[in-house]
Structure formats: C-alpha cells, structure tokens
Design an enzyme around this catalytic site. Structure first.
Site, PDB file in Angstrom:
ATOM      1  N   ASP A 111       0.832  -1.206   0.000  1.00  0.00           N
ATOM      2  CA  ASP A 111       0.000   0.000   0.000  1.00  0.00           C
ATOM      3  C   ASP A 111       0.865   1.254   0.000  1.00  0.00           C
ATOM      4  O   ASP A 111       0.351   2.375  -0.119  1.00  0.00           O
ATOM      5  CB  ASP A 111      -0.984   0.000   1.166  1.00  0.00           C
ATOM      6  CG  ASP A 111      -0.321  -0.103   2.527  1.00  0.00           C
ATOM      7  OD1 ASP A 111       0.914  -0.118   2.607  1.00  0.00           O
ATOM      8  OD2 ASP A 111      -1.058  -0.182   3.534  1.00  0.00           O
ATOM      9  N   SER A 112       2.179   1.080   0.043  1.00  0.00           N
ATOM     10  CA  SER A 112       3.110   2.188  -0.183  1.00  0.00           C
ATOM     11  C   SER A 112       2.914   2.807  -1.554  1.00  0.00           C
ATOM     12  O   SER A 112       3.397   3.918  -1.816  1.00  0.00           O
ATOM     13  CB  SER A 112       4.560   1.716  -0.025  1.00  0.00           C
ATOM     14  OG  SER A 112       4.792   0.545  -0.789  1.00  0.00           O
ATOM     15  N   GLU A 155       9.380  -4.434  10.635  1.00  0.00           N
ATOM     16  CA  GLU A 155       9.772  -3.134  10.091  1.00  0.00           C
ATOM     17  C   GLU A 155      10.179  -2.157  11.192  1.00  0.00           C
ATOM     18  O   GLU A 155       9.500  -2.020  12.213  1.00  0.00           O
ATOM     19  CB  GLU A 155       8.636  -2.503   9.278  1.00  0.00           C
ATOM     20  CG  GLU A 155       9.024  -1.145   8.716  1.00  0.00           C
ATOM     21  CD  GLU A 155       8.020  -0.545   7.751  1.00  0.00           C
ATOM     22  OE1 GLU A 155       8.247   0.589   7.274  1.00  0.00           O
ATOM     23  OE2 GLU A 155       7.007  -1.214   7.463  1.00  0.00           O
ATOM     24  N   LYS A 162      -1.127  -9.486   2.817  1.00  0.00           N
ATOM     25  CA  LYS A 162      -0.377  -9.039   3.990  1.00  0.00           C
ATOM     26  C   LYS A 162      -1.236  -8.079   4.787  1.00  0.00           C
ATOM     27  O   LYS A 162      -1.950  -7.247   4.214  1.00  0.00           O
ATOM     28  CB  LYS A 162       0.928  -8.350   3.595  1.00  0.00           C
ATOM     29  CG  LYS A 162       1.769  -7.906   4.809  1.00  0.00           C
ATOM     30  CD  LYS A 162       3.146  -7.383   4.392  1.00  0.00           C
ATOM     31  CE  LYS A 162       3.106  -5.991   3.830  1.00  0.00           C
ATOM     32  NZ  LYS A 162       2.678  -4.973   4.846  1.00  0.00           N
ATOM     33  N   ASP A 214      -0.986  -6.190  -0.193  1.00  0.00           N
ATOM     34  CA  ASP A 214      -1.397  -5.580   1.071  1.00  0.00           C
ATOM     35  C   ASP A 214      -2.913  -5.406   1.130  1.00  0.00           C
ATOM     36  O   ASP A 214      -3.540  -4.989   0.148  1.00  0.00           O
ATOM     37  CB  ASP A 214      -0.774  -4.193   1.225  1.00  0.00           C
ATOM     38  CG  ASP A 214       0.546  -4.204   1.976  1.00  0.00           C
ATOM     39  OD1 ASP A 214       0.864  -5.216   2.618  1.00  0.00           O
ATOM     40  OD2 ASP A 214       1.263  -3.192   1.919  1.00  0.00           O
TER      41      ASP A 214
END
Length: 294
Positions: free
Chosen positions: A67-68, A205, A136, A106
C-alpha cells in the site's frame, strides 16, 4: 499447464499464453526456514506495475504489492488513504507481469480490522481478482484471530509487526520501535502471536536491531526485515527507494542506483533534441518509398 501472461516488451501489452507453472509457492517460502535456520535468504521487493514486475521477477522470491503505492505512485501523504480498488488493480498488473515470484498484496487500512469476516471478504476478493498467492496485513496480537480465520479458510497471510505505517496516526510518526523494554516485549509478543496464528512469514519493520534478531531466532516461520536486522530470514525494500527515485529515504534504505538522475539526464537530452529539431530524425520517420521510374 496453466494460462499465465507474458508481457510483449515491444508493445507493453500482456498476452495470455499457455505456460508451465513455474511460480514459487507459499509452502516453498515457508520451507526456506528449517530448524530455525534459513540457508538461502528470501529476496523481496515491492512492485506496482506489470513492467516493473517483469524486470524484478527473475531476481526475487516474493513481490509485494504494497500500500506504499499510495505515496510512491499517487503522491498521498500516508498509506491510510489507499483503497481496496487500487490494491486490486495494481495487484492484477503485477501478477500479469510475473511468473516466478510469490505475489503478496497488502490489505489497505479499514478493510480487515473490523472483524475476521470483513478480512475474509477483502482478502478473498484480492485473491480472486488479482490471482496473487497471499495477502499481507499489519498488526499483532489483536489480529491473531483474524489471521487464523483466514488461514483456516485457505488464504495465506504475511503478517507485519513493529513499525506499522497504517497506524502512523496512533504511533505518532515513523520512528524506530522497540526502544523501551515494554515496547520491545509487546513487539515480541505480537510476532509470536501472528506466527502461532498461522502467518507463513512475518515482516519486521523499523525496529531496533537486537530485537529483530531475537524475534527471528524465536519464530519458526521466516522473518522479512525492513529496517530490522541482517539476521532476518529475508529482506524487503520499496523498489523506488532502492532505485534512487527519491532524494529523501528512510535510514534503512540503501540506494542501489540513482535512477532519478539518469531519468533527469535522459529527459534533458530528449528536450534538447526536440528543441533543436534533431528529433525525430530520418530513422524515426515514415518516408514514402520512391516510385519506380517509367
């Protein structure tokens, strides 16, 4: 045999053709870690388009449609504004552009947190409409029942703990997590919970290195680090960061190229050729053939 897609690089169009099934599988990724050791680290990068997927696929074990893309592709300030429709569209493109990697998509903010049933509805749509292998989702212990619900119903899940960008408003920023003993203990508990719930891999992360190393040693499933530790069972980066497309990147990013500078140079060369009328040249024109004499 299965019908997959190959990308015709001369036209940038995908054509369905029969290809042998060659993709890595979720069990093969999970099986990389044996007796707590991963002899061959898992290579993962983000991909958002068919062409980028085609370029990355030979080198990666997993491609993450993150989703970045909200920030990288659409210029949004956070990932919170990304929709499921966007993830489905880009996920399908990445699947079409790849044949080897396990493609993970995502689930965006607000599409899985309310209940396991909501998560199943979102995840099943993603798998059905993109052809990806797994989804994810971000979160720890509180989402362990949701992960178990999905896994029991045939949906492979990659979990994500530590710095979770979808929770940036609650976290107060993108700083490294696990600095205090209490926070480190919570992240460890989150990682154990999602692994026990059936996640086949866990992204860690933005946490302190000793903590990521410790978690990797404690989990039986692979960990994939991003701003974590070289001891993780694999690594992932946002591909545009890795390629040097942005001037400012997180501390944990290594630029493996300076693509932004090379694009700038190419664009400047093109602009110059247009302005001095050296482009298009004779080789780029459709010239009528001379008529035969007589």
């Amino acid at each position: 045999m299965s019908t997959t897609f190959t990308l015709d690089t001369s036209t940038s169009r995908a054509h369905p053709v029969p290809e042998p099934v060659r993709r890595l599988t979720v069990p093969s990724i999970r099986g990389r870690k044996k007796n707590g050791e991963t002899a061959e680290p898992i290579v993962m990068l983000t991909a958002y388009t068919a062409r980028m997927a085609q370029l990355l696929d030979p080198h990666c074990d997993m491609l993450l449609v993150g989703d970045s893309l909200g920030q990288v592709i659409y210029g949004l300030d956070t990932t919170v504004r990304v929709t499921l429709d966007l993830m489905v569209a880009h996920g399908a493109a990445v699947v079409r552009g790849s044949y080897r990697s396990v493609v993970v998509v995502d689930l965006p903010f607000g599409t899985y947190e309310a209940s396991p049933e909501q998560a199943f509805e979102s995840a099943s749509r993603v798998l059905r409409e993109t052809g990806c292998a797994a989804v994810k989702l971000e979160g720890g212990e509180v989402l362990a029942p949701t992960i178990a619900f999905l896994v029991q119903r045939g949906i492979p899940v990659v979990a994500h703990v530590g710095l979770t960008p979808q929770a940036v408003n609650a976290l107060g920023g993108y700083g490294a997590r696990g600095r205090s003993e209490a926070e480190a203990a919570k992240i460890r508990a989150d990682a154990r919970a999602v692994a026990d719930a059936g996640a086949f891999a866990v992204v860690i992360e933005g946490v302190m290195e000793p903590l990521a190393r410790q978690i990797t040693g404690e989990l039986s499933c692979p960990t994939i680090g991003i701003g974590a530790s070289p001891a993780c069972d694999g690594q992932v980066l946002v591909v545009d960061d890795m390629l040097g497309m942005f001037e400012r990147v997180p501390r944990f990013v290594r630029r493996f190229d300076d693509l932004a500078a090379r694009i700038d140079t190419a664009a400047a060369s093109y602009a110059g050729a247009v302005r001095d009328r050296s482009f298009p040249g004779e080789a780029e024109l459709y010239i009528p053939k001379a008529k035969a004499a007589g």
